[in-house]
Enzyme design. Structure first.
Site, PDB file in Angstrom:
ATOM      1  N   ASP A  67       0.854  -1.201   0.000  1.00  0.00           N
ATOM      2  CA  ASP A  67       0.000   0.000   0.000  1.00  0.00           C
ATOM      3  C   ASP A  67       0.889   1.249   0.000  1.00  0.00           C
ATOM      4  OD1 ASP A  67      -2.421   1.386   0.191  1.00  0.00           O
ATOM      5  OD2 ASP A  67      -2.384   1.389   2.382  1.00  0.00           O
ATOM      6  N   HIS A  68       0.626   2.167  -0.902  1.00  0.00           N
ATOM      7  CA  HIS A  68       1.389   3.427  -0.987  1.00  0.00           C
ATOM      8  C   HIS A  68       2.896   3.196  -1.007  1.00  0.00           C
ATOM      9  CE1 HIS A  68      -1.957   6.177  -0.793  1.00  0.00           C
ATOM     10  NE2 HIS A  68      -2.487   5.382   0.124  1.00  0.00           N
TER      11      HIS A  68
ATOM     12  N   ASP B 170       3.119   4.635  -5.369  1.00  0.00           N
ATOM     13  CA  ASP B 170       2.513   5.951  -5.170  1.00  0.00           C
ATOM     14  C   ASP B 170       3.494   7.022  -5.617  1.00  0.00           C
ATOM     15  OD1 ASP B 170       1.408   8.286  -4.365  1.00  0.00           O
ATOM     16  OD2 ASP B 170       1.081   7.714  -2.276  1.00  0.00           O
TER      17      ASP B 170
ATOM     18  N   HIS C 121      -7.583   9.961   3.812  1.00  0.00           N
ATOM     19  CA  HIS C 121      -7.365   8.890   4.785  1.00  0.00           C
ATOM     20  C   HIS C 121      -7.801   9.356   6.174  1.00  0.00           C
ATOM     21  CE1 HIS C 121      -4.047   7.614   1.863  1.00  0.00           C
ATOM     22  NE2 HIS C 121      -4.885   6.605   1.896  1.00  0.00           N
ATOM     23  N   GLY C 122      -8.163   8.409   6.994  1.00  0.00           N
ATOM     24  CA  GLY C 122      -8.540   8.740   8.372  1.00  0.00           C
ATOM     25  C   GLY C 122      -9.992   9.168   8.447  1.00  0.00           C
TER      26      GLY C 122
ATOM     27  N   HIS D 116      -9.313   5.095  -2.092  1.00  0.00           N
ATOM     28  CA  HIS D 116      -8.623   5.059  -0.799  1.00  0.00           C
ATOM     29  C   HIS D 116      -9.483   5.799   0.225  1.00  0.00           C
ATOM     30  CE1 HIS D 116      -4.419   3.679  -1.815  1.00  0.00           C
ATOM     31  NE2 HIS D 116      -5.012   3.705  -3.000  1.00  0.00           N
TER      32      HIS D 116
ATOM     33  N   GLY E 219     -11.435   4.590   2.716  1.00  0.00           N
ATOM     34  CA  GLY E 219     -12.780   4.004   2.779  1.00  0.00           C
ATOM     35  C   GLY E 219     -13.493   4.179   4.113  1.00  0.00           C
TER      36      GLY E 219
ATOM     37  N   ASN F 149      -8.758   1.042   6.460  1.00  0.00           N
ATOM     38  CA  ASN F 149      -7.769   0.800   7.506  1.00  0.00           C
ATOM     39  C   ASN F 149      -8.229   1.391   8.842  1.00  0.00           C
ATOM     40  OD1 ASN F 149      -5.332   0.148   8.792  1.00  0.00           O
ATOM     41  ND2 ASN F 149      -4.522   2.177   8.371  1.00  0.00           N
ATOM     42  N   THR F 150      -8.503   2.691   8.850  1.00  0.00           N
ATOM     43  CA  THR F 150      -8.819   3.375  10.122  1.00  0.00           C
ATOM     44  C   THR F 150     -10.001   2.724  10.836  1.00  0.00           C
ATOM     45  OG1 THR F 150      -7.961   5.419   9.191  1.00  0.00           O
ATOM     46  CG2 THR F 150      -9.388   5.632  11.114  1.00  0.00           C
TER      47      THR F 150
END
Ligand code: 13P
Length: 287
Positions: free
Chosen positions: A84-85, A105, A177-178, A207, A209, A231-232
């Protein structure tokens, strides 16, 4: 089965659903995600950030753990192990380590350098039967030390990068993100539609999500999003369940916590989160 992600994402695009990418940090998260995918008969992508890779002692350890777990748990649904990234150097290390998919990335390079490095990595990845994701227009927020400003990608740049032979494309459409701030404007669906059309309908990646309203997720899928990264939300669910267990004081009289029992509620919380996402993304029974 550890597979390259190209076929699963083309099937998702054609079938109008999305495959979830869930980031892993340790053995417990990996096991929880694999078991949930198997139970729901869903394809899945395990995402590994460079920081998580280092934490787990390096990409070769991660690849060995995932391959072995797939075998010992009897996982038969398609699983992709994806960087990822990734940086340019990290992407090369994952190709050597036996990952089945990488993301490069290059969104922070100027477009010419992003093109040059992506071109080189496409050739290297494909020579090893590894799928490759590239990014245009950086995703906002902070992801494991990688900070992006949150841009809407230019459809022409997306067309240029996607024509380099990459297998799926992360294009910024206002996602971050987050946790999303209260004044977030939402996803830019005009931009998404233009990017979808400009890129010859390459599978698109969303990304950030965590926290996107369900109706926006469905609209994004209808406009070509075939992979959604989460992820978060797993981190929040894991932390909440672990905190509740510790606060309930379920230790073993003077012996501290049994580590397996301590992590079990968090593992269950991750399983519940992954299940909820797979149902929302429509990937259940699509293995
Ligand atoms: P969230 O942390 O916002 O869920 O995003 C995950 C992600 O996009 C990983 O690349």
């Amino acid at each position: 089965m550890l597979v390259n992600a190209t076929e699963m994402l083309q099937k998702a695009r054609d079938g109008h659903y999305a495959v979830g990418q869930f980031n892993i940090n340790n053995l417990e998260w990996t096991k929880a995600i694999l078991q949930t995918a198997q139970e729901l008969n869903s394809p899945v992508i395990l995402g590994v950030s460079e920081g998580a890779g280092k934490y787990m002692t390096g990409f070769p350890t991660v690849a060995a753990m995932v391959k072995s777990m797939i075998e010992t748990l009897g996982i038969t649904v398609p699983v992709a192990l994806h960087l990822d990234h990734g940086t340019y150097e990290g992407a090369k290390k994952c190709i050597e380590a036996g990952f089945s998919s990488i993301m490069f990335d290059g969104s922070h390079y100027d477009i010419e350098e992003n093109v040059a490095k992506t071109t080189e990595l496409v050739a290297l990845a494909h020579a090893n039967n590894i799928s490759i994701e590239a990014e245009v227009g950086s995703i906002g927020g902070e992801e494991d030390g990688v900070v992006g400003m949150g841009e809407v990608a230019d459809p022409e740049e997306c067309a240029r990068i996607s024509s380099l032979g990459i297998d799926f494309l992360a294009a910024g459409i206002g996602n971050i993100h987050g946790v999303y701030p209260a004044n977030w404007k939402g996803l830019d669906f005009d931009a998404l539609e233009k990017i979808h059309n400009a890129t010859n309908h390459i599978p698109l990646v969303l990304h950030g999500g965590t926290g996107i309203p369900e109706d926006m997720i469905r609209t994004a899928i209808s406009l070509g999003v075939s992979k959604i990264n989460v992820n978060t939300e797993c981190q929040l669910a894991f932390a909440k369940a672990t905190r509740a267990y510790v606060e309930a004081g379920k230790d073993q009289q003077g012996k501290g916590f049994d580590p397996r029992k301590l992590l079990a509620p968090g593992v269950d919380a991750i399983k519940a989160t992954v299940k909820e996402k797979m149902e929302l993304f429509g990937s259940v029974n699509k293995a």
